[in-house]
Design a protein around this motif. Structure first.
Motif, PDB file in Angstrom:
ATOM      1  N   TRP A  30      14.795 -10.981  -8.903  1.00 44.30           N
ATOM      2  CA  TRP A  30      14.445 -10.646  -7.466  1.00 44.30           C
ATOM      3  C   TRP A  30      13.210  -9.825  -7.602  1.00 44.30           C
ATOM      4  CZ3 TRP A  30      19.891  -8.505  -6.198  1.00 44.30           C
ATOM      5  CH2 TRP A  30      20.960  -9.513  -6.059  1.00 44.30           C
ATOM      6  N   PRO A  31      12.072 -10.032  -7.027  1.00 42.30           N
ATOM      7  CA  PRO A  31      10.968  -9.416  -6.690  1.00 42.30           C
ATOM      8  C   PRO A  31      11.304  -7.932  -5.990  1.00 42.30           C
ATOM      9  CG  PRO A  31      10.489 -11.157  -5.380  1.00 42.30           C
ATOM     10  CD  PRO A  31      12.095 -11.531  -6.250  1.00 42.30           C
ATOM     11  N   HIS A  36       8.045   3.015   3.048  1.00 40.83           N
ATOM     12  CA  HIS A  36       8.303   4.285   3.638  1.00 40.83           C
ATOM     13  C   HIS A  36       8.245   4.630   4.941  1.00 40.83           C
ATOM     14  CE1 HIS A  36       3.925   5.248   4.325  1.00 40.83           C
ATOM     15  NE2 HIS A  36       3.658   4.521   3.335  1.00 40.83           N
ATOM     16  N   THR A  37       8.687   5.695   5.543  1.00 39.43           N
ATOM     17  CA  THR A  37       8.690   5.882   7.128  1.00 39.43           C
ATOM     18  C   THR A  37       9.073   7.308   7.215  1.00 39.43           C
ATOM     19  OG1 THR A  37       9.407   5.259   9.193  1.00 39.43           O
ATOM     20  CG2 THR A  37      11.193   5.359   7.605  1.00 39.43           C
ATOM     21  N   ASP A  38       8.690   7.894   8.411  1.00 39.81           N
ATOM     22  CA  ASP A  38       8.854   9.177   8.848  1.00 39.81           C
ATOM     23  C   ASP A  38       9.950   9.036   9.947  1.00 39.81           C
ATOM     24  OD1 ASP A  38       7.227   8.304  10.667  1.00 39.81           O
ATOM     25  OD2 ASP A  38       6.104  10.264  10.984  1.00 39.81           O
ATOM     26  N   ASP A  39      10.075   7.635  10.216  1.00 40.17           N
ATOM     27  CA  ASP A  39      11.086   7.561  11.330  1.00 40.17           C
ATOM     28  C   ASP A  39      12.264   6.738  11.044  1.00 40.17           C
ATOM     29  OD1 ASP A  39      12.279   7.070  13.973  1.00 40.17           O
ATOM     30  OD2 ASP A  39      11.024   5.745  14.688  1.00 40.17           O
ATOM     31  N   PRO A  40      13.185   7.269  10.580  1.00 39.98           N
ATOM     32  CA  PRO A  40      14.411   6.394  10.062  1.00 39.98           C
ATOM     33  C   PRO A  40      15.334   5.913  10.968  1.00 39.98           C
ATOM     34  CG  PRO A  40      14.937   8.687   9.737  1.00 39.98           C
ATOM     35  CD  PRO A  40      13.589   8.602  10.306  1.00 39.98           C
ATOM     36  N   HIS A  41      14.958   5.684  12.320  1.00 39.49           N
ATOM     37  CA  HIS A  41      15.673   5.435  13.161  1.00 39.49           C
ATOM     38  C   HIS A  41      16.478   3.984  12.945  1.00 39.49           C
ATOM     39  CE1 HIS A  41      17.327   3.943  17.244  1.00 39.49           C
ATOM     40  NE2 HIS A  41      17.275   5.021  17.609  1.00 39.49           N
ATOM     41  N   PRO A  42      17.723   3.817  13.369  1.00 35.42           N
ATOM     42  CA  PRO A  42      18.570   2.553  12.683  1.00 35.42           C
ATOM     43  C   PRO A  42      17.722   1.097  13.348  1.00 35.42           C
ATOM     44  CG  PRO A  42      20.011   4.186  13.642  1.00 35.42           C
ATOM     45  CD  PRO A  42      18.631   4.737  13.795  1.00 35.42           C
ATOM     46  N   ARG A  43      16.997   1.363  14.535  1.00 40.50           N
ATOM     47  CA  ARG A  43      16.318   0.086  14.995  1.00 40.50           C
ATOM     48  C   ARG A  43      14.841   0.110  14.561  1.00 40.50           C
ATOM     49  NH1 ARG A  43      19.004  -2.534  19.762  1.00 40.50           N
ATOM     50  NH2 ARG A  43      20.740  -1.418  20.163  1.00 40.50           N
ATOM     51  N   ASN A  44      14.466   0.977  13.786  1.00 42.44           N
ATOM     52  CA  ASN A  44      13.186   1.067  12.899  1.00 42.44           C
ATOM     53  C   ASN A  44      13.073   0.047  11.728  1.00 42.44           C
ATOM     54  OD1 ASN A  44      10.463   1.241  12.310  1.00 42.44           O
ATOM     55  ND2 ASN A  44      10.551   3.368  11.484  1.00 42.44           N
ATOM     56  N   THR A  45      12.961  -1.167  12.189  1.00 43.04           N
ATOM     57  CA  THR A  45      13.039  -2.236  11.013  1.00 43.04           C
ATOM     58  C   THR A  45      11.736  -2.407  10.337  1.00 43.04           C
ATOM     59  OG1 THR A  45      12.649  -4.187  12.489  1.00 43.04           O
ATOM     60  CG2 THR A  45      14.898  -3.340  12.013  1.00 43.04           C
ATOM     61  N   TYR A  46      10.533  -1.804  10.993  1.00 41.83           N
ATOM     62  CA  TYR A  46       9.050  -1.979  10.301  1.00 41.83           C
ATOM     63  C   TYR A  46       8.656  -0.569   9.791  1.00 41.83           C
ATOM     64  CZ  TYR A  46       9.376  -5.851  13.592  1.00 41.83           C
ATOM     65  OH  TYR A  46       9.730  -7.001  14.078  1.00 41.83           O
ATOM     66  N   TRP A  47       9.106  -0.402   8.652  1.00 41.85           N
ATOM     67  CA  TRP A  47       8.617   0.578   7.770  1.00 41.85           C
ATOM     68  C   TRP A  47       7.200   0.169   7.018  1.00 41.85           C
ATOM     69  CZ3 TRP A  47      12.659   3.801   4.405  1.00 41.85           C
ATOM     70  CH2 TRP A  47      13.496   4.130   5.200  1.00 41.85           C
ATOM     71  N   SER A  48       6.557   0.994   6.521  1.00 42.04           N
ATOM     72  CA  SER A  48       5.384   0.720   6.047  1.00 42.04           C
ATOM     73  C   SER A  48       5.264   0.456   4.754  1.00 42.04           C
ATOM     74  CB  SER A  48       4.315   2.078   6.169  1.00 42.04           C
ATOM     75  OG  SER A  48       4.039   2.567   7.454  1.00 42.04           O
ATOM     76  N   MET A  49       4.712  -0.389   4.130  1.00 41.52           N
ATOM     77  CA  MET A  49       4.684  -1.008   2.800  1.00 41.52           C
ATOM     78  C   MET A  49       4.061   0.049   1.671  1.00 41.52           C
ATOM     79  SD  MET A  49       5.103  -4.557   0.700  1.00 41.52           S
ATOM     80  CE  MET A  49       6.150  -4.917   2.205  1.00 41.52           C
ATOM     81  N   TRP A  50       4.629   0.363   0.876  1.00 37.23           N
ATOM     82  CA  TRP A  50       3.877   0.882  -0.133  1.00 37.23           C
ATOM     83  C   TRP A  50       3.259  -0.145  -1.309  1.00 37.23           C
ATOM     84  CZ3 TRP A  50       1.763   5.517  -1.619  1.00 37.23           C
ATOM     85  CH2 TRP A  50       1.338   5.927  -2.958  1.00 37.23           C
ATOM     86  N   ASP A  51       1.647  -0.011  -1.191  1.00 39.71           N
ATOM     87  CA  ASP A  51       1.091  -0.992  -2.182  1.00 39.71           C
ATOM     88  C   ASP A  51       1.663  -2.446  -1.751  1.00 39.71           C
ATOM     89  OD1 ASP A  51      -0.796  -1.514  -3.647  1.00 39.71           O
ATOM     90  OD2 ASP A  51       0.102  -0.846  -5.792  1.00 39.71           O
ATOM     91  N   LEU A  52       1.515  -3.403  -2.692  1.00 36.13           N
ATOM     92  CA  LEU A  52       1.865  -4.689  -2.750  1.00 36.13           C
ATOM     93  C   LEU A  52       3.178  -4.866  -3.326  1.00 36.13           C
ATOM     94  CD1 LEU A  52      -1.463  -6.306  -3.866  1.00 36.13           C
ATOM     95  CD2 LEU A  52      -0.486  -6.121  -1.281  1.00 36.13           C
ATOM     96  N   PRO A  53       3.839  -5.904  -2.956  1.00 34.60           N
ATOM     97  CA  PRO A  53       5.272  -6.235  -3.381  1.00 34.60           C
ATOM     98  C   PRO A  53       4.876  -6.697  -5.268  1.00 34.60           C
ATOM     99  CG  PRO A  53       5.120  -7.646  -1.684  1.00 34.60           C
ATOM    100  CD  PRO A  53       3.796  -6.825  -1.907  1.00 34.60           C
ATOM    101  N   MET A  54       6.087  -6.232  -5.875  1.00 34.57           N
ATOM    102  CA  MET A  54       5.989  -6.278  -7.509  1.00 34.57           C
ATOM    103  C   MET A  54       6.418  -7.693  -7.895  1.00 34.57           C
ATOM    104  SD  MET A  54       6.443  -2.336  -8.204  1.00 34.57           S
ATOM    105  CE  MET A  54       7.242  -1.473  -6.607  1.00 34.57           C
ATOM    106  N   PHE A  55       5.833  -8.808  -7.745  1.00 34.94           N
ATOM    107  CA  PHE A  55       6.354 -10.149  -8.042  1.00 34.94           C
ATOM    108  C   PHE A  55       6.325 -10.239  -9.685  1.00 34.94           C
ATOM    109  CE2 PHE A  55       4.759 -10.894  -3.575  1.00 34.94           C
ATOM    110  CZ  PHE A  55       6.169 -11.222  -3.089  1.00 34.94           C
TER     111      PHE A  55
END
Length: 128
Positions: A30-31, A36-55
């Motif tokens: 699994w890659p 990260h986010t400053d708004d952990p509300h349960p409906r906040n599904t759009y967190w900001s990506m840190w760098d690129l996915p580590m494939f």
């Protein structure tokens, strides 16, 4: 305390425990990615990506280095690790867990409202 993802009701994971979980995800092919986010509300599904996915990363130490960098860059944010399973031909989150919490966490409360015909609705409000 915000309870999201796997291990939500456990004490915060140590770096060694995070490395074990990352290694387990890598053993399954699994890659991984960090968000990260400053708004952990349960409906906040759009967190900001840190760098690129580590494939192409095969060493848990490299992921831990990125976890540390994200913690330093965003000390007042929540940081999580995601692992993706592509066996079904789509991006499926197989594992997700928090690796950092801010010193002061956001608080939420559940608000109940009653409407016509005995309908009950609930909303989640952030307590400031």
């Amino acid at each position: 305390m915000i309870t999201q993802g796997m291990f939500a009701y456990l004490p915060p994971l140590t770096d060694e425990e995070i490395a074990e979980q990352v290694s387990w995800a890598m053993d399954h092919g699994w890659p991984l990615s960090l968000e990260h986010t400053d708004d952990p509300h349960p409906r906040n599904t759009y967190w900001s990506m840190w760098d690129l996915p580590m494939f192409d990363v095969g060493d848990p130490t490299a992921v831990l280095t990125e976890v540390r960098r994200a913690r330093e860059a965003f000390p007042d944010h929540y940081v999580r690790v995601n692992a993706y399973d592509a066996r079904l031909g789509r991006q499926t989150t197989a594992m997700s867990f928090l690796v950092h919490r801010p010193a002061v966490e956001a608080a939420y409360r559940l608000v109940r409202s009653e409407g016509a015909d005995r309908r009950i609705a609930y909303t989640v409000e952030r307590v400031r």
